[in-house]
Design a protein around this motif. Structure first.
Motif, PDB file in Angstrom:
ATOM      1  N   ASN A 249       0.806  -1.457   0.125  1.00  0.00           N
ATOM      2  CA  ASN A 249      -0.131  -0.041   0.242  1.00  0.00           C
ATOM      3  C   ASN A 249       1.058   0.943  -0.125  1.00  0.00           C
ATOM      4  O   ASN A 249       0.519   1.988  -0.559  1.00  0.00           O
ATOM      5  CB  ASN A 249      -0.719  -0.572   1.239  1.00  0.00           C
ATOM      6  CG  ASN A 249      -1.903  -1.229   0.787  1.00  0.00           C
ATOM      7  OD1 ASN A 249      -2.148  -1.621  -0.217  1.00  0.00           O
ATOM      8  ND2 ASN A 249      -3.074  -1.604   2.173  1.00  0.00           N
TER       9      ASN A 249
ATOM     10  N   SER B 287       0.238   4.002  -2.570  1.00  0.00           N
ATOM     11  CA  SER B 287      -0.012   5.751  -1.868  1.00  0.00           C
ATOM     12  C   SER B 287       1.044   6.399  -2.403  1.00  0.00           C
ATOM     13  O   SER B 287       0.635   7.572  -2.921  1.00  0.00           O
ATOM     14  CB  SER B 287       0.685   5.599  -0.799  1.00  0.00           C
ATOM     15  OG  SER B 287      -0.819   4.453  -0.475  1.00  0.00           O
TER      16      SER B 287
ATOM     17  N   THR C  76       0.479   6.913  -5.934  1.00  0.00           N
ATOM     18  CA  THR C  76      -0.053   8.293  -6.655  1.00  0.00           C
ATOM     19  C   THR C  76      -0.352   9.514  -6.085  1.00  0.00           C
ATOM     20  O   THR C  76      -0.466   9.976  -6.989  1.00  0.00           O
ATOM     21  CB  THR C  76      -1.218   7.337  -5.580  1.00  0.00           C
ATOM     22  OG1 THR C  76      -1.687   6.034  -5.332  1.00  0.00           O
ATOM     23  CG2 THR C  76      -2.923   8.579  -5.941  1.00  0.00           C
ATOM     24  N   LEU C  77       0.511   9.911  -4.913  1.00  0.00           N
ATOM     25  CA  LEU C  77       0.967  11.304  -4.737  1.00  0.00           C
ATOM     26  C   LEU C  77       1.711  12.223  -5.738  1.00  0.00           C
ATOM     27  O   LEU C  77       0.812  12.841  -5.989  1.00  0.00           O
ATOM     28  CB  LEU C  77       1.797  11.324  -3.490  1.00  0.00           C
ATOM     29  CG  LEU C  77       1.056  11.078  -2.290  1.00  0.00           C
ATOM     30  CD1 LEU C  77       1.801  10.815  -0.727  1.00  0.00           C
ATOM     31  CD2 LEU C  77       0.191  11.426  -2.047  1.00  0.00           C
TER      32      LEU C  77
ATOM     33  N   HIS D 205      -5.271   4.464  -7.947  1.00  0.00           N
ATOM     34  CA  HIS D 205      -6.000   5.514  -6.474  1.00  0.00           C
ATOM     35  C   HIS D 205      -6.928   4.260  -6.108  1.00  0.00           C
ATOM     36  O   HIS D 205      -7.488   3.664  -4.955  1.00  0.00           O
ATOM     37  CB  HIS D 205      -6.467   7.085  -5.893  1.00  0.00           C
ATOM     38  CG  HIS D 205      -7.341   7.306  -5.176  1.00  0.00           C
ATOM     39  ND1 HIS D 205      -7.470   8.421  -5.234  1.00  0.00           N
ATOM     40  CD2 HIS D 205      -7.159   6.887  -3.884  1.00  0.00           C
ATOM     41  CE1 HIS D 205      -8.159   8.796  -3.601  1.00  0.00           C
ATOM     42  NE2 HIS D 205      -7.651   7.563  -3.199  1.00  0.00           N
TER      43      HIS D 205
ATOM     44  N   LEU E 261      -5.473   1.605  -4.844  1.00  0.00           N
ATOM     45  CA  LEU E 261      -5.323   1.338  -3.454  1.00  0.00           C
ATOM     46  C   LEU E 261      -6.634   1.657  -2.466  1.00  0.00           C
ATOM     47  O   LEU E 261      -6.401   0.807  -1.279  1.00  0.00           O
ATOM     48  CB  LEU E 261      -4.974   2.710  -2.435  1.00  0.00           C
ATOM     49  CG  LEU E 261      -4.399   3.283  -1.482  1.00  0.00           C
ATOM     50  CD1 LEU E 261      -3.089   2.221  -1.147  1.00  0.00           C
ATOM     51  CD2 LEU E 261      -3.864   4.700  -1.593  1.00  0.00           C
TER      52      LEU E 261
ATOM     53  N   ASN F 111      -9.847   7.078   4.881  1.00  0.00           N
ATOM     54  CA  ASN F 111     -11.178   5.576   3.413  1.00  0.00           C
ATOM     55  C   ASN F 111     -11.847   6.388   3.603  1.00  0.00           C
ATOM     56  O   ASN F 111     -12.119   6.600   2.080  1.00  0.00           O
ATOM     57  CB  ASN F 111     -11.205   4.377   4.519  1.00  0.00           C
ATOM     58  CG  ASN F 111     -10.045   3.821   4.774  1.00  0.00           C
ATOM     59  OD1 ASN F 111      -8.818   3.468   4.529  1.00  0.00           O
ATOM     60  ND2 ASN F 111     -10.275   1.981   5.089  1.00  0.00           N
TER      61      ASN F 111
ATOM     62  N   SER G  19     -11.281   9.351   1.620  1.00  0.00           N
ATOM     63  CA  SER G  19     -10.223   9.407   0.196  1.00  0.00           C
ATOM     64  C   SER G  19     -10.907   8.688  -0.393  1.00  0.00           C
ATOM     65  O   SER G  19     -10.875   8.807  -2.270  1.00  0.00           O
ATOM     66  CB  SER G  19      -9.228   7.694   0.761  1.00  0.00           C
ATOM     67  OG  SER G  19      -8.181   7.768  -1.008  1.00  0.00           O
TER      68      SER G  19
ATOM     69  N   VAL H 171      -5.066  10.842  -0.155  1.00  0.00           N
ATOM     70  CA  VAL H 171      -4.274   9.348   0.371  1.00  0.00           C
ATOM     71  C   VAL H 171      -3.338   9.256   1.435  1.00  0.00           C
ATOM     72  O   VAL H 171      -2.906   8.454   1.549  1.00  0.00           O
ATOM     73  CB  VAL H 171      -3.969   9.112  -1.278  1.00  0.00           C
ATOM     74  CG1 VAL H 171      -2.427   8.038  -1.127  1.00  0.00           C
ATOM     75  CG2 VAL H 171      -4.600   8.853  -2.619  1.00  0.00           C
ATOM     76  N   LEU H 172      -2.406  10.295   1.181  1.00  0.00           N
ATOM     77  CA  LEU H 172      -1.207  10.505   2.088  1.00  0.00           C
ATOM     78  C   LEU H 172      -2.155  10.180   4.362  1.00  0.00           C
ATOM     79  O   LEU H 172      -1.699   9.916   4.671  1.00  0.00           O
ATOM     80  CB  LEU H 172      -0.928  11.900   1.977  1.00  0.00           C
ATOM     81  CG  LEU H 172       0.034  12.252   3.439  1.00  0.00           C
ATOM     82  CD1 LEU H 172       1.189  11.392   3.303  1.00  0.00           C
ATOM     83  CD2 LEU H 172       1.322  13.514   3.255  1.00  0.00           C
TER      84      LEU H 172
ATOM     85  N   ASP I 291      -4.725   9.310   4.816  1.00  0.00           N
ATOM     86  CA  ASP I 291      -4.842   7.592   4.797  1.00  0.00           C
ATOM     87  C   ASP I 291      -3.717   6.249   4.963  1.00  0.00           C
ATOM     88  O   ASP I 291      -4.646   5.737   5.780  1.00  0.00           O
ATOM     89  CB  ASP I 291      -5.993   6.786   3.466  1.00  0.00           C
ATOM     90  CG  ASP I 291      -7.107   5.911   3.799  1.00  0.00           C
ATOM     91  OD1 ASP I 291      -7.329   5.470   4.764  1.00  0.00           O
ATOM     92  OD2 ASP I 291      -7.301   5.033   2.576  1.00  0.00           O
ATOM     93  N   MET I 292      -2.648   6.815   4.501  1.00  0.00           N
ATOM     94  CA  MET I 292      -1.808   5.678   4.848  1.00  0.00           C
ATOM     95  C   MET I 292      -1.514   6.035   5.833  1.00  0.00           C
ATOM     96  O   MET I 292      -0.561   4.952   6.765  1.00  0.00           O
ATOM     97  CB  MET I 292      -0.285   6.510   3.781  1.00  0.00           C
ATOM     98  CG  MET I 292       0.697   5.513   3.265  1.00  0.00           C
ATOM     99  SD  MET I 292       1.540   6.301   2.070  1.00  0.00           S
ATOM    100  CE  MET I 292       2.390   7.628   2.908  1.00  0.00           C
TER     101      MET I 292
END
Length: 273
Positions: free
Chosen positions: A3, A7, A10-11, A52, A55, A72, A75, A109-110, A112-113
């Motif tokens: 993940n 992630s 995606t960023l 995304h 993910l 989540n 995101s 996304v960040l 959620d990671m």
């Protein structure tokens, strides 16, 4: 591929696309260069959306059920906004909204990671509730795009009132086109929000026991604001700053209804939402 790697990729794609949009808007580029930049920009945005999607598939679906904890859900909402933007950009000149939307999606996304969430919906959940979640996400995405459009309209209007049409403003579509696109998004978003509220009321057995009274009341208030705006547009021709103010007010209430209440329940009261 884990993940974290997805992630980060995606960023890079989201922020890279947003950077190119900013470069195209704030610098004077020849038409041929602009066309090439647009292609690369959209390519990066679609790559980010694909990553995304992958993910979200891995973090949302678990043996316990659908994982819709706070980050989540944030995101997923961001993904829906980006998907709506990219689909709309196929036949409408709105890809410049990515300057705001893509970095925010990257931030979701960040977060959620960094802060994984606990499961929320079980597989045995009724189809009505699942439909409610889907309609809510679609409504939020379109109304989010409308609010970003309203922000750009406010900037565009301010520049034009000050007779300072800079490079950024010149790169935007005409004011009337921007406003028409905003109301189109609000109209469709309002219909989806109406359906989301109706489907939500179908499974609301005990509003207070489910900690949903604040969310429901604020969602209805937001629905009334957007409905009042559309009515004012139709009957009295509301436009310009009045329309922008109503749009941003309705969006603020809607975000507070869902993410504000969810934040309080999960992180302050530590209760299921």
């Amino acid at each position: 591929m884990n993940n974290i790697v997805i992630s980060i990729a995606t960023l890079i794609a989201y922020f890279g696309s947003a950077t190119l949009i900013g470069w195209r808007l704030f610098t004077h580029q020849p038409d041929t260069s602009t066309a090439r930049l647009r292609g690369v920009t959209l390519g990066l945005a679609y790559a980010g959306l694909t990553l995304h999607t992958w993910l979200l598939y891995m973090v949302l679906f678990s043996q316990e059920g659908l994982n819709l904890g706070f980050f989540n859900a944030l995101s997923l909402a961001a993904w829906t906004v980006v998907a709506s933007l990219l689909l709309s950009s196929l036949n409408k000149p709105i890809e410049n909204l990515g300057l705001v939307v893509l970095p925010l999606a990257g931030l979701s996304v960040l977060l959620d990671m960094l802060y994984p969430s606990m499961p929320f919906l079980a597989e045995s959940t009724s189809w009505v509730l699942k439909l409610h979640v889907l309609l809510s996400m679609l409504a939020y995405s379109l109304l989010t795009l409308a609010s970003v459009q309203a922000g750009l309209l406010w900037i565009q209007d301010s520049y034009l009132r000050g007779r300072k049409p800079g490079g950024f403003v010149r790169a935007l579509p005409p004011l009337m086109t921007m406003e028409a696109l905003m109301f189109e998004m609000i109209g469709i978003g309002f219909i989806l929000l109406t359906l989301a509220l109706l489907s939500g009321f179908a499974f609301l057995d005990n509003m207070f026991a489910q900690h949903l009274v604040h969310k429901t009341v604020l969602s209805v208030v937001a629905w009334l604001v957007f409905g009042g705006l559309l009515l004012g547009r139709r009957l009295w021709g509301w436009r310009g700053r009045k329309a922008i103010s109503w749009t941003l007010t309705g969006f603020g209430i809607l975000i507070l209804a869902y993410f504000g209440s969810k934040l309080v329940l999960e992180f302050i009261l530590n209760a299921p939402s």
